[in-house]
Design a protein around this motif. Structure first.
Motif, PDB file in Angstrom:
ATOM      1  N   LYS A 392       0.837  -1.206   0.000  1.00 41.66           N
ATOM      2  CA  LYS A 392       0.000   0.000   0.000  1.00 41.66           C
ATOM      3  C   LYS A 392       0.868   1.252   0.000  1.00 41.66           C
ATOM      4  N   ASN A 393       0.211   2.388  -0.214  1.00 38.73           N
ATOM      5  CA  ASN A 393       0.809   3.715  -0.089  1.00 38.73           C
ATOM      6  C   ASN A 393       2.138   3.819  -0.848  1.00 38.73           C
ATOM      7  N   PHE A 413      -2.669  -8.582  -1.582  1.00 40.17           N
ATOM      8  CA  PHE A 413      -3.612  -7.463  -1.537  1.00 40.17           C
ATOM      9  C   PHE A 413      -2.824  -6.173  -1.774  1.00 40.17           C
ATOM     10  N   THR A 414      -3.106  -5.485  -2.911  1.00 43.75           N
ATOM     11  CA  THR A 414      -2.503  -4.182  -3.182  1.00 43.75           C
ATOM     12  C   THR A 414      -3.609  -3.131  -3.145  1.00 43.75           C
ATOM     13  N   PHE A 415      -3.393  -2.041  -2.417  1.00 42.73           N
ATOM     14  CA  PHE A 415      -4.430  -1.023  -2.265  1.00 42.73           C
ATOM     15  C   PHE A 415      -3.785   0.311  -1.916  1.00 42.73           C
ATOM     16  N   ASP A 416      -4.607   1.372  -1.945  1.00 39.22           N
ATOM     17  CA  ASP A 416      -4.151   2.728  -1.597  1.00 39.22           C
ATOM     18  C   ASP A 416      -2.853   3.086  -2.323  1.00 39.22           C
ATOM     19  N   HIS A 417      -2.902   3.029  -3.673  1.00 42.60           N
ATOM     20  CA  HIS A 417      -1.771   3.384  -4.522  1.00 42.60           C
ATOM     21  C   HIS A 417      -0.596   2.408  -4.399  1.00 42.60           C
ATOM     22  N   GLY A 418      -0.829   1.239  -3.889  1.00 45.33           N
ATOM     23  CA  GLY A 418       0.236   0.243  -3.879  1.00 45.33           C
ATOM     24  C   GLY A 418       0.590  -0.214  -5.285  1.00 45.33           C
ATOM     25  N   MET A 419       1.849  -0.544  -5.487  1.00 41.97           N
ATOM     26  CA  MET A 419       2.321  -0.987  -6.800  1.00 41.97           C
ATOM     27  C   MET A 419       3.052  -2.326  -6.629  1.00 41.97           C
TER      28      MET A 419
END
Length: 568
Positions: A392-393, A413-419
């Protein structure tokens, strides 16, 4: 009468013998003195003969040689067989003198049986063994016997197989029978020799028995890891630390220098060396630990109050800003229901984590956040309560060849601008999706296998993105790929044998579906629902058990459909 007496005395006076020497001297003369010397002594002027002194100087040498001769004859059936031709007796003249017997050194170096020499060498420590190898070619060969070095090696390092350390930050065990060098035990000994050793209670034993460990004065022993880290700070040694078999609890391990710490134990090393903490993060890597290495051990975080909120900041491994340590061949476990087992956080946090087992944790396995990066290869991540991996982030890791399976939640799980870049991972049998993308996350997933998910394969939602290219997505309970709620991924994969549909796009989902092979799915190969806007191009949809492509949306919402093959 007088004349007779006079006549009889003359012969006696003429034949009167010289005084007889004691019998011992005669034997010495017969046995030890050459015949020519005896003749010279009995001649005129024998009382002033210089050879008397020379003979006496020879006697101790000849006498000293006799026991060696007796022993050598006892060790062999023939003295000639052990020594070749019998040595000539000393030849004495006024100018030169030759020694007679072969010296004992000749016997030790050349004639003593190999088994006896090896037995003697087995009592030597490594430095003396190296000195013995300098004596002669034969000693060099025997002193390099692998059995001798294996015994020394296991006594110092405990490893059952040689641990090679060819360069900084690189360790691996080898099978000695398959190694190209004749003596891997000695080679490994040389590579590891300058390390310090941590073993509970052994430091006192080592330093209180100097005679037993004579020749190992350069080795350092500590009772705790904290003491060893203090020794590094005080420059007592270069920073290679061996942590031996045992359980080390509640030590304060903050690493801010390029130390190398490795477990040392027989068999499967990581199982025998256990470092755990019940109050704080077990390992904390801080700025300055750019080239630090930790390997071959079990690392646990096991708090008494497993749900306490302050444990959100506590982990088995905590890797902070501007540090890039290597974690290798470790078993990582956390029983805490908050926080994560491994937390990589902050700008410049860029570890290398390889061949580790991050499993059975009561929260997230691996958590990468706040612009952190890193390389994560060949790890096994399984049976974690939440995601095996969270990104994330703006976290942007490189994750290759990881085995992510049997999670009690989602696999990745990738979230909140995770790459992140995910390559050749095997993701399967997770309770929810194998891979979930949410909230502007944008991972790149290449050549992975995502299969047997209890819910689905890939789930992209709430404006998630991502590139999914050349993956194999199969045998999932629900759709191989779900795209929903304004998400816009790129999908270019093989999607087959699903127990539901191949690709399901609904509730405003978009995305580019290009050059996919979609086949043998139980429901529609592609299902497009209301208000969805995908682009389908050059897909091959075949051998399905329902419709090839099923559209429940308005025609104008579908930008392009180009189906290569359809089979209902």
């Amino acid at each position: 009468m007088n004349s007779v007496r006079a006549t009889s005395r003359r012969p006696r006076r003429v034949s009167r013998p010289r005084p007889v020497q004691p019998e011992r001297n005669n034997q010495e003369r017969d046995e030890d003195v050459p015949a020519d010397m005896v003749a010279e002594e009995s001649g005129p002027g024998a009382q002033n003969s210089p050879y008397q002194l020379r003979r006496k100087s020879l006697l101790p040498k000849r006498t000293a040689a006799c026991p060696a001769k007796t022993n050598m004859e006892g060790a062999s059936t023939s003295a000639t067989e052990d020594f070749g031709h019998r040595a000539k007796r000393a030849r004495v003249s006024g100018k030169s003198q030759d020694l007679t017997a072969a010296p004992a050194e000749h016997y030790l170096e050349e004639k003593l049986p190999d088994e006896v020499v090896l037995k003697i060498f087995s009592y030597l420590l490594e430095q003396d063994l190296c000195r013995a190898a300098c004596v002669c070619k034969r000693f060099s060969e025997l002193a390099n016997d692998p059995i001798l070095w294996k015994r020394l090696y296991m006594d110092v390092f405990e490893y059952t197989r040689p641990m090679m350390h060819p360069e900084a930050g690189k360790f691996f065990q080898i099978n000695p029978e398959e190694y190209e060098q004749p003596n891997p035990w000695k080679e490994s000994f040389q590579q590891l020799y300058k390390g310090a050793h941590v073993k509970t209670g052994f430091a006192e034993h080592f330093y209180s028995n100097p005679a037993r460990y004579k020749g190992r004065e350069n080795m350092l022993y500590y009772d705790t890891i904290e003491d060893a880290l203090g020794g590094v700070q005080e420059a007592h040694f270069d920073g290679l630390i061996f942590v031996h078999s045992g359980v080390y609890t509640d030590e304060w391990i903050y690493i801010e220098s390029p130390i190398t710490m490795i477990g040392a134990a027989p068999g499967k090393v990581a199982d025998k060396v256990i470092i755990e903490n019940t109050r704080d993060s077990t390992f904390v890597f801080m700025e300055g630990s750019e080239d630090a290495y930790v390997g071959y051990m079990t690392i646990k975080f096991n708090p008494d109050d497993k749900s306490a909120q302050h444990h959100n900041a506590h982990h088995c491994l905590e890797i902070t800003v501007n540090c890039s340590p290597s974690i290798d061949h470790c078993i990582i476990r956390s029983t805490c229901t908050v926080g994560s087992a491994v937390c990589v956080s902050g700008q410049g946090a860029c570890p290398t984590i390889k061949h580790c087992n991050i499993s059975d944790c009561e929260n997230v396995g691996l958590y990468i956040t706040d612009h952190a990066q890193g390389i994560y290869e060949d790890n096994e991540i399984s049976n974690n309560a939440l995601a095996g991996i969270w990104v994330k982030n703006h976290g942007n890791p490189i994750i290759r060849r990881n085995h992510i399976h049997h999670g009690r939640d989602v696999g990745v799980f990738t979230f909140d601008h995770g790459m992140g870049y995910f390559e050749s991972c095997n993701i399967h049998r997770n309770r929810i999706a194998g891979f979930e993308v949410k909230a502007y996350a944008n991972p790149t997933v290449v050549r992975c296998e995502i299969h047997h998910g209890q819910t689905g394969g890939i789930y992209v939602h709430e404006k998630g993105r991502g590139q999914f290219i050349e993956n194999k997505i199969y045998a999932n309970n629900f759709a191989g790929v779900w795209i929903t709620s304004n998400s816009d991924p790129t999908i270019r994969n093989k999607i087959h044998d699903g127990r539901d549909g191949g690709i399901c796009i609904f509730n405003g989902g978009r995305g580019l579906l290009e050059e996919n092979d979609i086949f043998r799915n139980a429901q529609a190969g592609v299902l497009i629902s209301t208000n969805s806007h995908p682009v389908l191009r050059k897909n091959r949809i075949f051998d399905g058990f329902a419709a090839g492509a099923l559209c429940n949306s308005r025609k104008q919402d579908i930008i392009s459909i180009n189906v290569g093959q359809l089979a209902g």
